[in-house]
Every structure is written in C-alpha cells, then in structure tokens.
Scaffold this motif. Structure first.
Motif, PDB file in Angstrom:
ATOM      1  N   SER A   1     -66.908  63.804  52.854  1.00  0.00           N
ATOM      2  CA  SER A   1     -67.579  64.547  53.904  1.00  0.00           C
ATOM      3  C   SER A   1     -67.358  66.042  53.682  1.00  0.00           C
ATOM      4  O   SER A   1     -66.654  66.436  52.761  1.00  0.00           O
ATOM      5  CB  SER A   1     -67.053  64.140  55.275  1.00  0.00           C
ATOM      6  N   GLU A   2     -67.913  66.839  54.541  1.00  0.00           N
ATOM      7  CA  GLU A   2     -67.717  68.285  54.432  1.00  0.00           C
ATOM      8  C   GLU A   2     -66.307  68.710  54.825  1.00  0.00           C
ATOM      9  O   GLU A   2     -65.894  69.816  54.504  1.00  0.00           O
ATOM     10  CB  GLU A   2     -68.712  69.018  55.325  1.00  0.00           C
ATOM     11  N   SER A   3     -65.569  67.840  55.494  1.00  0.00           N
ATOM     12  CA  SER A   3     -64.240  68.226  55.962  1.00  0.00           C
ATOM     13  C   SER A   3     -63.101  67.525  55.236  1.00  0.00           C
ATOM     14  O   SER A   3     -61.937  67.822  55.471  1.00  0.00           O
ATOM     15  CB  SER A   3     -64.124  67.960  57.460  1.00  0.00           C
ATOM     16  N   GLY A   4     -63.422  66.607  54.326  1.00  0.00           N
ATOM     17  CA  GLY A   4     -62.365  65.921  53.592  1.00  0.00           C
ATOM     18  C   GLY A   4     -62.893  64.758  52.789  1.00  0.00           C
ATOM     19  O   GLY A   4     -64.093  64.503  52.753  1.00  0.00           O
ATOM     20  N   CYS A   5     -61.960  64.057  52.144  1.00  0.00           N
ATOM     21  CA  CYS A   5     -62.365  62.910  51.341  1.00  0.00           C
ATOM     22  C   CYS A   5     -61.186  61.972  51.147  1.00  0.00           C
ATOM     23  O   CYS A   5     -60.045  62.305  51.438  1.00  0.00           O
ATOM     24  CB  CYS A   5     -62.910  63.358  49.986  1.00  0.00           C
ATOM     25  N   LYS A   6     -61.501  60.808  50.652  1.00  0.00           N
ATOM     26  CA  LYS A   6     -60.496  59.844  50.235  1.00  0.00           C
ATOM     27  C   LYS A   6     -60.494  59.861  48.720  1.00  0.00           C
ATOM     28  O   LYS A   6     -61.550  59.955  48.096  1.00  0.00           O
ATOM     29  CB  LYS A   6     -60.862  58.451  50.736  1.00  0.00           C
ATOM     30  N   LEU A   7     -59.320  59.802  48.117  1.00  0.00           N
ATOM     31  CA  LEU A   7     -59.276  59.694  46.669  1.00  0.00           C
ATOM     32  C   LEU A   7     -58.161  58.769  46.252  1.00  0.00           C
ATOM     33  O   LEU A   7     -57.232  58.509  47.010  1.00  0.00           O
ATOM     34  CB  LEU A   7     -59.143  61.068  46.009  1.00  0.00           C
ATOM     35  N   CYS A   8     -58.297  58.233  45.073  1.00  0.00           N
ATOM     36  CA  CYS A   8     -57.289  57.350  44.480  1.00  0.00           C
ATOM     37  C   CYS A   8     -56.684  58.078  43.295  1.00  0.00           C
ATOM     38  O   CYS A   8     -57.396  58.727  42.535  1.00  0.00           O
ATOM     39  CB  CYS A   8     -57.922  56.051  44.010  1.00  0.00           C
ATOM     40  N   SER A   9     -55.369  57.954  43.140  1.00  0.00           N
ATOM     41  CA  SER A   9     -54.700  58.666  42.058  1.00  0.00           C
ATOM     42  C   SER A   9     -53.421  57.962  41.648  1.00  0.00           C
ATOM     43  O   SER A   9     -52.687  57.454  42.489  1.00  0.00           O
ATOM     44  CB  SER A   9     -54.361  60.087  42.522  1.00  0.00           C
ATOM     45  N   ALA A  10     -53.155  57.961  40.353  1.00  0.00           N
ATOM     46  CA  ALA A  10     -51.877  57.469  39.852  1.00  0.00           C
ATOM     47  C   ALA A  10     -50.800  58.530  40.070  1.00  0.00           C
ATOM     48  O   ALA A  10     -49.615  58.228  40.110  1.00  0.00           O
ATOM     49  CB  ALA A  10     -51.989  57.124  38.369  1.00  0.00           C
ATOM     50  N   LEU A  11     -51.213  59.776  40.226  1.00  0.00           N
ATOM     51  CA  LEU A  11     -50.308  60.884  40.494  1.00  0.00           C
ATOM     52  C   LEU A  11     -49.911  60.844  41.966  1.00  0.00           C
ATOM     53  O   LEU A  11     -50.761  60.711  42.838  1.00  0.00           O
ATOM     54  CB  LEU A  11     -51.013  62.214  40.189  1.00  0.00           C
ATOM     55  N   MET A  12     -48.600  60.937  42.264  1.00  0.00           N
ATOM     56  CA  MET A  12     -48.144  60.912  43.643  1.00  0.00           C
ATOM     57  C   MET A  12     -48.422  62.252  44.325  1.00  0.00           C
ATOM     58  O   MET A  12     -48.053  63.308  43.814  1.00  0.00           O
ATOM     59  CB  MET A  12     -46.648  60.627  43.703  1.00  0.00           C
ATOM     60  N   LEU A  13     -49.109  62.212  45.457  1.00  0.00           N
ATOM     61  CA  LEU A  13     -49.401  63.408  46.235  1.00  0.00           C
ATOM     62  C   LEU A  13     -48.633  63.305  47.553  1.00  0.00           C
ATOM     63  O   LEU A  13     -48.979  62.495  48.404  1.00  0.00           O
ATOM     64  CB  LEU A  13     -50.903  63.515  46.514  1.00  0.00           C
ATOM     65  N   PRO A  14     -47.595  64.109  47.737  1.00  0.00           N
ATOM     66  CA  PRO A  14     -46.786  64.008  48.962  1.00  0.00           C
ATOM     67  C   PRO A  14     -47.579  64.353  50.222  1.00  0.00           C
ATOM     68  O   PRO A  14     -48.412  65.256  50.211  1.00  0.00           O
ATOM     69  CB  PRO A  14     -45.669  65.032  48.738  1.00  0.00           C
ATOM     70  N   MET A  15     -47.296  63.624  51.306  1.00  0.00           N
ATOM     71  CA  MET A  15     -47.918  63.924  52.604  1.00  0.00           C
ATOM     72  C   MET A  15     -47.636  65.375  52.964  1.00  0.00           C
ATOM     73  O   MET A  15     -46.523  65.864  52.785  1.00  0.00           O
ATOM     74  CB  MET A  15     -47.319  63.028  53.695  1.00  0.00           C
ATOM     75  N   GLY A  16     -48.656  66.062  53.455  1.00  0.00           N
ATOM     76  CA  GLY A  16     -48.503  67.440  53.882  1.00  0.00           C
ATOM     77  C   GLY A  16     -48.563  68.461  52.766  1.00  0.00           C
ATOM     78  O   GLY A  16     -48.537  69.657  53.021  1.00  0.00           O
ATOM     79  N   SER A  17     -48.673  68.011  51.518  1.00  0.00           N
ATOM     80  CA  SER A  17     -48.739  68.963  50.407  1.00  0.00           C
ATOM     81  C   SER A  17     -50.116  69.613  50.358  1.00  0.00           C
ATOM     82  O   SER A  17     -51.101  69.066  50.831  1.00  0.00           O
ATOM     83  CB  SER A  17     -48.408  68.284  49.077  1.00  0.00           C
ATOM     84  N   PHE A  18     -50.169  70.810  49.795  1.00  0.00           N
ATOM     85  CA  PHE A  18     -51.399  71.585  49.699  1.00  0.00           C
ATOM     86  C   PHE A  18     -51.807  71.701  48.237  1.00  0.00           C
ATOM     87  O   PHE A  18     -50.956  71.846  47.364  1.00  0.00           O
ATOM     88  CB  PHE A  18     -51.206  72.984  50.290  1.00  0.00           C
ATOM     89  N   TRP A  19     -53.134  71.671  47.983  1.00  0.00           N
ATOM     90  CA  TRP A  19     -53.664  71.708  46.633  1.00  0.00           C
ATOM     91  C   TRP A  19     -54.931  72.542  46.587  1.00  0.00           C
ATOM     92  O   TRP A  19     -55.588  72.741  47.606  1.00  0.00           O
ATOM     93  CB  TRP A  19     -54.019  70.293  46.156  1.00  0.00           C
ATOM     94  N   ASP A  20     -55.292  72.973  45.388  1.00  0.00           N
ATOM     95  CA  ASP A  20     -56.608  73.532  45.099  1.00  0.00           C
ATOM     96  C   ASP A  20     -57.369  72.443  44.361  1.00  0.00           C
ATOM     97  O   ASP A  20     -56.832  71.868  43.422  1.00  0.00           O
ATOM     98  CB  ASP A  20     -56.524  74.757  44.189  1.00  0.00           C
ATOM     99  N   LEU A  21     -58.577  72.153  44.774  1.00  0.00           N
ATOM    100  CA  LEU A  21     -59.356  71.103  44.127  1.00  0.00           C
ATOM    101  C   LEU A  21     -60.671  71.645  43.608  1.00  0.00           C
ATOM    102  O   LEU A  21     -61.276  72.532  44.209  1.00  0.00           O
ATOM    103  CB  LEU A  21     -59.645  69.958  45.104  1.00  0.00           C
TER     104      LEU A  21
END
Length: 99
Positions: free
Chosen positions: A1-21
C-alpha cells in the motif's frame, strides 16, 4: 500500500528498526526511494513495514504502480510482488520485484 507493505526475508529485521528501502519497479528507470521505514511487525521471516518518509513524487510513482498491478497480484491471490534481497554488508536491504 502507500503506507507500508509486508515482506519476507531470510535477513532478521528487529522490531522497531528503521531502514531505507529502494523499490525496483520494472516499468521505471530508477528505484523508488522510501527514505525511512520502520519494522512494525515480525513473525518468523515475515515483516510488516511502515513507510514513514516518502516524497510526494515517489508516493505518486508508488501509487501508479500499485493501481496498475492491483488486479494482477492482490485481487487474484498471486505471489507477492516484492521480496527483500541483497544481503551484502556494504548495502542496506532493497526491495526488488519478483518475476
């Protein structure tokens, strides 16, 4: 959506972490930059990502892509359009379109 997405990853992404995509879209010459996202949900290898900072221009590009592909993936129950790739330590994760 325009406000977010679901993704699957083998890389662990900690809850609350921030990223550039970077969303790589086949119809465009350069990726859509979503310069600040936050991991808001994490269950096994599935993550809920909230888009926090998207420029007006990039949001427009994202909106056009979503509407163009809505019937092909979401409505018909097809495979997800994006998955997390590029695990090299020198690059932040990027989203890439699946074939």
């Amino acid at each position: 959506s325009e406000s977010g997405c679901k993704l699957c990853s083998a890389l662990m992404l900690p809850m609350g972490s921030f990223w550039d995509l970077y969303l790589t879209i086949p119809e465009t010459s350069h990726p859509i930059l979503i310069s600040k996202v936050r991991v808001v949900r994490a269950v096994k290898s599935e993550y809920g990502i909230e888009f926090l900072l998207v420029t007006t221009q990039e949001r427009t590009r994202l909106r056009h892509f979503i509407w163009k592909h809505m019937s092909h993936s979401t409505v018909k129950g097809g495979p997800p359009l994006f998955t997390l790739v590029d695990h090299s330590p020198t690059h932040r994760p990027r989203l890439k379109s699946l074939p």
